[in-house]
Every structure is written in structure tokens, then in C-alpha cells.
Design an enzyme around this catalytic site. Sequence first.
Site, PDB file in Angstrom:
ATOM      1  N   ASN A 172     -14.788   4.578   2.299  1.00 48.22           N
ATOM      2  CA  ASN A 172     -14.423   3.209   2.650  1.00 48.22           C
ATOM      3  C   ASN A 172     -14.507   2.930   4.150  1.00 48.22           C
ATOM      4  O   ASN A 172     -13.892   1.989   4.638  1.00 48.22           O
ATOM      5  CB  ASN A 172     -13.032   2.863   2.116  1.00 48.22           C
ATOM      6  CG  ASN A 172     -11.946   3.774   2.668  1.00 48.22           C
ATOM      7  OD1 ASN A 172     -12.188   4.555   3.588  1.00 48.22           O
ATOM      8  ND2 ASN A 172     -10.748   3.682   2.100  1.00 48.22           N
ATOM      9  N   ARG A 189      -1.845   3.114   8.233  1.00 50.22           N
ATOM     10  CA  ARG A 189      -0.693   3.302   7.358  1.00 50.22           C
ATOM     11  C   ARG A 189       0.507   2.559   7.950  1.00 50.22           C
ATOM     12  O   ARG A 189       0.753   2.611   9.161  1.00 50.22           O
ATOM     13  CB  ARG A 189      -0.339   4.790   7.191  1.00 50.22           C
ATOM     14  CG  ARG A 189      -1.311   5.569   6.306  1.00 50.22           C
ATOM     15  CD  ARG A 189      -1.327   5.057   4.880  1.00 50.22           C
ATOM     16  NE  ARG A 189      -2.242   5.777   4.014  1.00 50.22           N
ATOM     17  CZ  ARG A 189      -3.483   5.407   3.746  1.00 50.22           C
ATOM     18  NH1 ARG A 189      -3.985   4.325   4.331  1.00 50.22           N
ATOM     19  NH2 ARG A 189      -4.227   6.100   2.906  1.00 50.22           N
ATOM     20  N   GLN A 241       4.548   1.011  -0.776  1.00 53.43           N
ATOM     21  CA  GLN A 241       3.564   0.166  -1.453  1.00 53.43           C
ATOM     22  C   GLN A 241       3.706   0.330  -2.963  1.00 53.43           C
ATOM     23  O   GLN A 241       3.776   1.466  -3.420  1.00 53.43           O
ATOM     24  CB  GLN A 241       2.141   0.522  -1.012  1.00 53.43           C
ATOM     25  CG  GLN A 241       1.869   0.128   0.428  1.00 53.43           C
ATOM     26  CD  GLN A 241       0.409   0.311   0.836  1.00 53.43           C
ATOM     27  OE1 GLN A 241       0.043   0.035   1.969  1.00 53.43           O
ATOM     28  NE2 GLN A 241      -0.439   0.777  -0.058  1.00 53.43           N
ATOM     29  N   HIS A 267      -2.789  -4.175   0.272  1.00 52.94           N
ATOM     30  CA  HIS A 267      -3.702  -3.115   0.714  1.00 52.94           C
ATOM     31  C   HIS A 267      -5.060  -3.283   0.029  1.00 52.94           C
ATOM     32  O   HIS A 267      -5.272  -2.820  -1.087  1.00 52.94           O
ATOM     33  CB  HIS A 267      -3.098  -1.748   0.375  1.00 52.94           C
ATOM     34  CG  HIS A 267      -3.743  -0.612   1.100  1.00 52.94           C
ATOM     35  ND1 HIS A 267      -3.191   0.644   1.151  1.00 52.94           N
ATOM     36  CD2 HIS A 267      -4.886  -0.532   1.818  1.00 52.94           C
ATOM     37  CE1 HIS A 267      -3.969   1.449   1.854  1.00 52.94           C
ATOM     38  NE2 HIS A 267      -5.007   0.753   2.266  1.00 52.94           N
TER      39      HIS A 267
END
Length: 389
Positions: A157, A295, A324, A343
Site C-alpha cells: 500500500n 498509527r 480502531q 482508516h
Amino acid sequence: MAMKRASSSAIRSLLAASKTPASTLSPSAFTRDLHASGGKKKIVGVFYKGNEYAALNPNFVGCVEGALGIREWLESQGHEYIVTDDKEGLDSELEKHIPDLHVLISTPFHPAYVTAERIKKAKNLELLLTAGIGSDHIDLNAAAAAGLTVAEVTGSNVVSVAEDELMRILVLMRNFVPGYHQAITGEWNVAGIAHRAYDLEGKTVGTVGAGRIGKLLLQRLKPFNCNLLYHDRLKMDPELENQIGAKFEEDLDAMIPKCDVIVINMPLTDKTRGLFDKNRIAKCKKGVLIVNNARGAIMDTQAVADACSSGHIAGYSGDVWFPQPAPKDHPWRYMPNHAMTPHISGTTIDAQLRYAAGVKDMLERHFKGEDFPEQNYIVKEGQLASQYR
């Protein structure tokens, strides 16, 4: 753990035949051989639900319904594949499968928190895979002590996150969010936007961390004619550094007061947790813009909210929170001048296809007892990757 007991038994048998002292052998090597043994495996995947959106795109493989596109392949080989989004608490679907699963796959976007307690319960667990990048949802020290392998799809990613960071820099710099709100609420107040909208050209942008994502972001920023700085454990290759036009800053606290924009691009470790606390934020330039797609726990949650309220941070954007999913009363939902989202940066359709392919490749290698690409390992044979030490 059953795994450790089996490994110890194998060691004792081999010692009896070879008379080799136990201190000269690596138990993790035996653990790896045992894990690579054949037979039916139980694989559990924890992903976010696609719900009504799951059927809208055949390449939407990163959700529960898409199941990384590997269900047919796994089941055709006789493996059991359980997929769920229910991950929290003793009554969760994940918890029911902890005692007898062999492989657990999770994502940074809907992480299954793998605690030392869960690792202890998981007597058959061999492999922990992250579909994406970032394995801080796992107690890595406990995983290493248990002889487990932890791996992720390194590089899957990078483009997705770097592009998203660039977008967020521009969204904050141009004060886009208030303008969007005006458009959907029927307002028209140019002054309410323009009084704090700026050009990116000529601004100083510093990345805290210059790994794959940080380097690519700096490359993407070069055409904007910014003053580019970076802080990292390692200095980048001089040729690349010269090509990008970025300057290395060894001292983080010396770099951040220079920056109009700070981008966080480091993993969450024991050393980086809470790195940007009240005191460090105070060292930033008044009116700084901060983008954090790394993060959430790298930042002190309340310190960020307070600095946004006071104006010391003029804008904060990112897609990472702690925990999360973020609770409804998370302070970042309500602080002023933010452009937060769930996210999402690393789970574009393109990224999903890359990390799904990477997971399949590692599972196939695991079933055959073969090594993974070295850069994918986060824990291997009891040792943590350098960025997590």
C-alpha cells in the site's frame, strides 16, 4: 503451549540420536518445521464488513464478503476458512476460534488485537499475517517468545498511502473542509475559507520516517517546489537524496520547529508510542499542519485535541486512530480544524488486490514449508524486524 511442547519433544528426540547439546540448537527452527507440516489447516480472517457495498465491485476483496478472494482456493485444498468482522471480547466470533486456529489473517484497517493472552490460548497457532502493512496490533514480543512467524505484505500500500498523504496536505493547506461544508449547507462565505488558505509552494515539509512511504511522498512533493526535510533512523542513499532534494535531519526536535507541515511515516513501536506528546507538540511551529497516516498511538490523543483547540496545530488530518474502530466519543472527532477519516488510505481497490495476492503467496509458501520474501517478516525465528526493536 502445545506448540512449544511438541517442539521440545522434537528437540529431545533429535538430541538423543545426535548427542548434540541443546544450547547449540535453535528451538525456533524446529517450531518452523512443525508449522510447515502438511494437513488441513484452519485459517481465520478478520476484515471489515462490506455490507451493501460488497456487491458493487468484484475487486472489493478486502472486506468480509470478499475474503481476499482466496476462499475457493483454500477450500479446494481441504483447508477451513473462517471470515468475520467480530473481533472484540470473550464472546466474539474470533475468540471462539482462537484455541484451534492455525493461521490468523488481519488488516490494519479493522485490526484483530492479538494479545499475549490470546497467543497463549492459541495452542495450534503457527502464523500471523497482516493483509497490508503494520503489525502493531500484535504483541510482537509475545509472538516471538512463542516461536510464531509474523509477516505482512510489504510494499502493498505504499503508493496508496503516499498519495493519500499528499491529498491531506493539500486539503489542510487550502482549508478545503470548511469550503465543502459551506457547499453542502447552502452557505457562501469566501472569507471564512480564504483567511487561512495557503499555497503549498515554498513551504517546509518534514516527514518523520523515510521508509518506502516517506520516500515516495518526498518524491511526489518535489514538483511542488517545497523545502523538504526528513528524519529517520537511517540516512537515505545520497543519490536518491540528491534527486529528491531532501535534507536529512538527525535530531527530530531540531527539525520540527522548521516545518510548516509535518507528516508521520514511522511504525508504532515501544519507542514511538506517544512520541508526539504535549511537550513535543509545543516544540512545533505555531500553526503547523500535521498529517498522520502511520498509527494513531504515535500521538498523544488529548494533546493533539488540545493543540487543535488552541490553534497551535492549525490543522490535523489522518486516517489512523487508537483504538480502531474509534469510539464515538473519541476527542479527534470533535476537535476543530481536522480532516480525519476512518482508516482507508491503504485499502484502495488497487491496494486490496496487491495485499490479497501477497497473502495468498505467503500462505502457499507456508503450506509448502518455504520461506517468505525476507522483507515481509516482522517476527522470524524469535527475532523482531529491525524497525520494531
